[in-house]
Structures are given as C-alpha cells and as structure tokens.
Design a protein around this motif. Structure first.
Motif, PDB file in Angstrom:
ATOM      1  N   UNK A 172      60.995  34.536  53.239  1.00 58.73           N
ATOM      2  CA  UNK A 172      61.189  35.119  51.865  1.00 58.73           C
ATOM      3  C   UNK A 172      59.793  34.737  51.359  1.00 58.73           C
ATOM      4  N   UNK A 173      59.170  33.689  51.397  1.00 57.32           N
ATOM      5  CA  UNK A 173      57.962  33.288  50.770  1.00 57.32           C
ATOM      6  C   UNK A 173      56.969  34.061  51.453  1.00 57.32           C
ATOM      7  N   UNK A 174      56.942  34.502  52.699  1.00 57.63           N
ATOM      8  CA  UNK A 174      55.874  35.365  53.161  1.00 57.63           C
ATOM      9  C   UNK A 174      55.914  36.498  52.599  1.00 57.63           C
ATOM     10  N   UNK A 175      57.356  37.070  52.562  1.00 55.91           N
ATOM     11  CA  UNK A 175      57.293  38.469  51.928  1.00 55.91           C
ATOM     12  C   UNK A 175      57.019  38.551  50.514  1.00 55.91           C
ATOM     13  N   UNK A 176      57.143  37.597  49.510  1.00 56.24           N
ATOM     14  CA  UNK A 176      56.726  37.470  48.307  1.00 56.24           C
ATOM     15  C   UNK A 176      55.191  37.437  48.190  1.00 56.24           C
ATOM     16  N   UNK A 177      54.673  36.514  48.901  1.00 53.39           N
ATOM     17  CA  UNK A 177      53.245  36.437  48.838  1.00 53.39           C
ATOM     18  C   UNK A 177      52.450  37.478  49.564  1.00 53.39           C
ATOM     19  N   UNK A 178      52.957  38.239  50.600  1.00 47.24           N
ATOM     20  CA  UNK A 178      52.256  39.512  50.748  1.00 47.24           C
ATOM     21  C   UNK A 178      52.618  40.585  49.701  1.00 47.24           C
ATOM     22  N   UNK A 179      53.555  40.572  49.212  1.00 42.97           N
ATOM     23  CA  UNK A 179      53.818  41.640  47.895  1.00 42.97           C
ATOM     24  C   UNK A 179      52.806  41.288  46.879  1.00 42.97           C
ATOM     25  N   UNK A 180      52.504  40.442  46.600  1.00 38.48           N
ATOM     26  CA  UNK A 180      51.529  39.955  45.595  1.00 38.48           C
ATOM     27  C   UNK A 180      50.055  39.983  46.267  1.00 38.48           C
ATOM     28  N   UNK A 181      49.707  39.785  47.424  1.00 38.71           N
ATOM     29  CA  UNK A 181      48.643  40.101  47.880  1.00 38.71           C
ATOM     30  C   UNK A 181      48.189  41.719  48.009  1.00 38.71           C
ATOM     31  N   UNK A 182      48.979  42.391  48.494  1.00 37.98           N
ATOM     32  CA  UNK A 182      48.858  43.798  48.541  1.00 37.98           C
ATOM     33  C   UNK A 182      48.835  44.356  46.991  1.00 37.98           C
ATOM     34  N   UNK A 183      49.609  44.022  46.253  1.00 36.81           N
ATOM     35  CA  UNK A 183      49.443  44.435  44.804  1.00 36.81           C
ATOM     36  C   UNK A 183      48.345  44.238  44.287  1.00 36.81           C
ATOM     37  N   UNK A 184      47.695  42.761  44.531  1.00 34.96           N
ATOM     38  CA  UNK A 184      46.542  42.469  44.069  1.00 34.96           C
ATOM     39  C   UNK A 184      45.472  43.412  44.525  1.00 34.96           C
ATOM     40  N   UNK A 185      45.091  43.578  45.749  1.00 32.21           N
ATOM     41  CA  UNK A 185      44.295  44.573  46.234  1.00 32.21           C
ATOM     42  C   UNK A 185      44.465  45.968  45.578  1.00 32.21           C
ATOM     43  N   UNK A 186      45.640  46.670  45.401  1.00 32.17           N
ATOM     44  CA  UNK A 186      45.704  47.663  44.770  1.00 32.17           C
ATOM     45  C   UNK A 186      45.223  47.644  43.203  1.00 32.17           C
ATOM     46  N   UNK A 187      45.905  46.926  42.572  1.00 34.37           N
ATOM     47  CA  UNK A 187      45.399  46.834  41.080  1.00 34.37           C
ATOM     48  C   UNK A 187      44.120  46.485  40.693  1.00 34.37           C
ATOM     49  N   UNK A 188      43.524  45.632  41.686  1.00 33.79           N
ATOM     50  CA  UNK A 188      42.033  45.520  41.465  1.00 33.79           C
ATOM     51  C   UNK A 188      41.286  46.707  41.610  1.00 33.79           C
ATOM     52  N   UNK A 189      41.440  47.551  42.764  1.00 35.62           N
ATOM     53  CA  UNK A 189      40.929  48.673  43.001  1.00 35.62           C
ATOM     54  C   UNK A 189      41.219  49.863  41.635  1.00 35.62           C
ATOM     55  N   UNK A 190      42.357  49.946  41.283  1.00 37.13           N
ATOM     56  CA  UNK A 190      42.711  50.748  40.199  1.00 37.13           C
ATOM     57  C   UNK A 190      41.947  50.290  38.800  1.00 37.13           C
TER      58      UNK A 190
END
Length: 195
Positions: A151-169
């Motif tokens: 569960x922690x892995x899922x949560x961290x990867x969602x934050x990780x991928x979201x950070x990349x997307x929102x940073x590029x946007x």
C-alpha cells in the motif's frame, strides 16, 4: 557498451537523440535531425544504429541507466535510516527535475504515449523500467518496516508520477517539493518510529 568505451560518433548520436527526443518528441524527430545535430554522416548513423528503432531503444536504455545511477546515489547518500532511504526516491526525483533545462515530464511515459503500437519493442523497455522502479520502492518500503509495504508503495508511486505530471504542466507550484513533503508524511504515517 560502457560510457567510456562508447565510440565518439555513437556518443554524439546518442546525445543528440537524447536532447531532441526529449525536447521535441520521438515521432516528431526524424533521423535526419539527429544526424545533423550529431554532426555525423548518414552512413555513420546507420553503422551504429541501423535505423530509428534501435536509436529509440538506446535512448530509453541510456535514460534508464542514468536514472538508476542517480537513484542509487540518492539511496546511498541517505545512509542507514530506512525512512530516509525510502524518501531518497523523491530526493532523486528532485535532483533530476532540477537538472532539466526544459522539463517535459517522464521520458518513459512520453515514449509510451508516442509509440502506441502494442508490440513496439520500446514499450517493453518502458514497462521494465516502471516495474524496476516499483520493485525498488517496495523493497525500500519493506526495509523501512511499513505495516503494509504494498500500500505504501502504491501511495508513493501515485505521488511520484503525479509530481512529474504536474511539474511538467506547471499547474502546481513547486510540485516536486510538495511531492517530497507528501511522501515524507506518508512514510511517517506508515513506518513506525524506531525505538
């Protein structure tokens, strides 16, 4: 072939492809643009790569290798603290984002979007990279003593991928910093304090 053993012409081609594929996109960048940017003859390009597909594969493999080195360095720099080692994934992300002159998101996700044919060999490279990242985060979550490492892995990867997307946007100011803070909160909530 290691970096130090790469022939100079091949290195120039790879550097040109890395810059152009990331900045302009894989499909938008033709072989002629790479040849021109690398300053090599057409025959030299084909001698080293045979075609664009092999160059795409080498581009992605090079990006993966550089990311793995950055990630491992960040984990090593975190020392023995399991929480810090897990958070190091976000330290590496921050360093990578800051090193980009023009941030266009994740080159692997970009490649996956551009290379839509289900059997394109580069898609396997992308999936392998993302699986390796997940395995790394999950191993670090296990080592941290998290009650539910999956569960922690899922949560961290969602934050990780979201950070990349929102940073590029650019629709969230300081997205990578905020992701780092969010990851720290998730880790603090999931990992018992060593006593």
């Amino acid at each position: 072939m290691s970096e130090e053993n790469t022939p100079p012409a091949r290195r120039r081609i790879l550097d040109a492809a890395d810059e152009l594929f990331y900045a302009r996109g894989i499909n938008s960048t033709g072989v002629d643009a790479v040849i021109e940017a690398a300053g090599v003859a057409r025959m030299t390009f084909y001698k080293h790569f045979g075609g664009k597909q092999a160059l795409i594969m080498a581009y992605l493999e090079g990006r993966e290798t550089r990311w793995q080195l950055r990630l491992q360095r960040a984990i090593d720099d975190a020392g023995d603290d399991p929480r810090a080692r897990l958070l190091a994934v976000f330290d590496a992300l921050k360093g990578w984002a800051e090193s980009q002159s023009r941030f266009r998101g994740c080159s692997f996700v970009n490649a996956l979007a551009e290379l839509a044919e289900p059997d394109h060999p580069a898609r396997a490279v992308v999936h392998a990279y993302k699986a390796a990242l997940r395995d790394c985060v999950e191993q670090l979550a296990r080592e941290s003593g998290a009650a539910d490492p999956g569960l922690l892995t899922d949560q961290l990867l969602l934050v990780y991928e979201g950070a990349i997307s929102t940073n590029s946007l650019r629709n969230v100011e300081a997205a990578v910093d905020k992701a780092h803070f969010t990851a720290q909160q998730l880790i603090n909530a999931a990992v018992p304090v060593a006593g």
